[in-house]
Design an enzyme around this catalytic site. Structure first.
Site, short mmCIF file in Angstrom:
data_model
loop_
_atom_site.label_atom_id
_atom_site.label_comp_id
_atom_site.label_asym_id
_atom_site.label_seq_id
_atom_site.Cartn_x
_atom_site.Cartn_y
_atom_site.Cartn_z
N HIS A 138 -47.65 -110.19 1.22
CA HIS A 138 -46.35 -110.94 0.88
C HIS A 138 -46.57 -111.74 -0.33
O HIS A 138 -45.63 -112.15 -1.16
CB HIS A 138 -45.84 -111.94 1.89
N ASP A 169 -49.74 -107.27 6.38
CA ASP A 169 -49.84 -108.03 5.42
C ASP A 169 -51.03 -108.45 4.64
O ASP A 169 -51.46 -109.30 4.45
CB ASP A 169 -49.55 -109.57 6.07
N SER A 247 -51.77 -118.68 1.31
CA SER A 247 -51.84 -117.18 1.59
C SER A 247 -52.86 -116.03 0.63
O SER A 247 -53.02 -116.37 -0.52
CB SER A 247 -50.57 -116.64 1.60
#
EC number: 3.4.21.-
Length: 559
Positions: A138, A169, A247
């Site tokens: 992402h 992901d 992230s």
């Protein structure tokens, strides 16, 4: 009612304020902006953690500040024994973790021939063996540009997305610049941490431009639905703050990576999630073996638990037997060839399934049997032990995932659409359902044929030829001239190859639309011109142009 807030809390900086799409809630007058979207559905509420912004939780840009966070000799438990976090391990992380800068753009949901404004966001990543950088999918989804900056440097290096696994992901970046790799050290993957193990989240969260580290404890291990893909895979819950921008960064235990930071729980303090190493290894192995094809196993059926005593008795289960009851099987799956409705799955690969659908994980921990299924490769088979009408059977079957009738998420691809007579046709997707009044009933349906789609009339571009048809927006198209519609490409072909004066479309709820074919073609051209729409059909639906160049025959040798 339960609520699901899916927030892409990546910090988006609009490169063209005037082109801000309607789904972005822009707060304040100054850029950068934060894009937030909400929807109601479930109690599982999580958010992504890519971001770019100043923050109050930044760490000093020196190694000494990090060493204060990670004191040498700090004892943490591992799977088998306790390890010491040494200064060298900290230095290794400093020379591995990078900041990822992404510019992205994606097709508009309701005007798929257009793309949204370009937005900037940031995340984290870290170096692994083979001169590769591991980050979250992402972080780089729908990217038009990706750059990477290493700790202690001001230079941003151009990066290439080598592989993406949207299901898990995860993504791999490559940098073709020898200067970048000078002094960089790869991090090594470790094991799944145990409950109460201490871990350290390293990355570039909101609040500053320098590297940051936070300490946490493992509180839970088990499968969850990943927000990016909607796929249920193993995850680790920790109480460390995984903030916007973390992230893709490593979560370190001892001197190895315990996982990749990727989500946190909305409206809750210090509840974060990391992708564990078994999922990471599955992704990396798939890339190594098949290039870009990354998939996880799926049971491809619906089932119910067998907690009820009378239910177990009626299905002839002995007191020692445990398992799950099959309700419905995907007709396109391999298990459809060997399993039947009302079968009881007792075990997978010799691992007994509990009446609550759980399997033994480690020590006294139990997790859903879906974890065993998800770790299967497409080429692998599983041994299924089944109880059928009181008799036990064993079957070998592939657990290869079957694409759903309605896609959950779509990234890194152009949108499909077709315009005819002002009617805009689209394949139904879950993001479309979440952003419209379309019923969610299609989400529970299984495809009957490979490539099947639910084709809907997304909107009607007004013209005299379609007067009175605006009430049919979001209706499914069932048939064209009496032929059942298989998918959008099939509908496009049926309409374009129409040999009758009138095109009839049968919709859901027995509604009907008819259009004069020649008039509709003329109106389509007029609408495209007036609304500045480049084409009536997306590129993926257009027939591939054959190479019309004539091949020059080889010259014959003279004798």
């Amino acid at each position: 009612m339960s609520f699901l807030c899916v927030r892409t809390v990546s910090r988006f900086r609009s490169l063209s304020r005037a082109l801000a799409p309607g789904f972005l809630l822009l707060h304040g007058n100054a850029v950068p902006k934060t894009a937030v979207f909400f929807r109601q559905q479930s109690s599982n509420t999580r958010l992504f953690s890519s971001y770019t912004a100043p923050s109050g939780v930044e760490e000093n840009n020196s190694k000494s500040a990090l060493k204060n966070k990670l004191p040498p000799g700090k004892e943490v438990s591992s799977k088998d024994a306790k390890e010491k976090i040494t200064t060298s391990a900290i230095d290794l992380a400093l020379n591995s973790v990078v900041k990822v800068f992404t510019v992205s753009s994606k097709p508009r949901l309701f005007q798929p021939w257009q793309i949204t404004m370009q937005s900037e966001s940031t995340g984290s990543g870290f170096v692994i063996s083979g001169k590769k950088i591991l980050t979250n999918a992402h972080v780089v989804a729908n990217q038009t540009s990706v750059k990477v900056r290493k700790h202690g440097s001001t230079t941003k290096y151009k990066a290439k997305v080598q592989a993406v696994g949207h299901e898990c992901d995860l993504a791999i970046l490559e940098i073709d610049n020898d200067k970048f790799w000078e002094g960089m050290n790869p991090l090594e993957l470790g094991d799944i941490p145990s409950m109460q193990d201490t871990v350290y989240v390293v990355g570039y969260p909101k609040g500053g431009d320098t590297i940051s580290v936070s300490k946490g404890v493992v509180s839970r291990v088990g499968p969850i639905k990943y927000s990016h893909s909607g796929t249920e895979l193993l995850a680790i819950q920790i109480d460390a703050a995984i903030n916007n921008g973390n992230s893709g960064g490593p979560v370190i235990m001892g001197n190895k990576v315990a996982g990749v930071a990727f989500e946190s729980l909305c409206y809750s303090d210090s509840i974060g999630y990391i992708i564990p190493t078994p999922v990471i290894r599955h992704f990396l192995n798939a890339i190594e073996e098949s290039g870009e094809d990354v998939s996880f196993g799926s049971i491809n059926l619906t089932y119910q638990k067998m907690d009820n005593d009378q239910l177990r008795k009626d299905f002839k289960m002995s007191d020692k037997m445990t398992g799950i009851l099959i309700n419905k099987i995907n007709p396109l799956s391999d298990v459809h060839k060997v399993l039947k409705k009302d079968d009881i799955i007792l075990a997978i690969d010799g691992v007994p399934i509990g009446n609550d659908s759980s399997v033994h994980f480690r020590k006294k921990e139990r997790i859903t049997f879906k974890h065993l299924v998800s770790m299967k490769k497409p080429c692998e088979t599983a041994l299924l032990k089944v109880l059928r009408e009181g008799k036990e059977y064993e079957f070998n079957s592939s657990l290869k995932s079957v694409p759903p009738l309605v896609p959950k998420r779509q990234y890194d691809k152009s949108a499909s659409y077709y315009i005819f007579g002002g009617l805009v046709f689209l394949p139904l997707t879950k993001p479309y359902i979440d952003s419209s009044c379309v019923s969610e009933s299609a989400l529970g349906k299984m495809p009957k044929k490979a490539g099947e789609q639910v084709v809907i009339i997304s909107q009607i571009l007004e013209d005299d030829i379609n007067t009175g048809y605006s009430i049919f927006e979001d209706f499914q198209v069932k048939k064209v001239n009496g032929v059942q519609v298989h998918n959008l490409k099939h509908l496009y072909k049926l309409v374009e190859e129409c040999c009758t004066e009138t095109v009839r479309m049968d919709l859901e709820k027995d509604k009907v639309i008819t259009l004069d074919y020649k008039s509709a073609k003329k109106v389509t051209s007029k609408i495209l011109k007036s609304l500045k729409i480049p084409s009536a059909v997306s590129e993926d639906l257009q027939p591939k142009q054959q190479n019309k160049r004539s091949k020059v025959p080889p010259k014959s040798k003279e004798h």
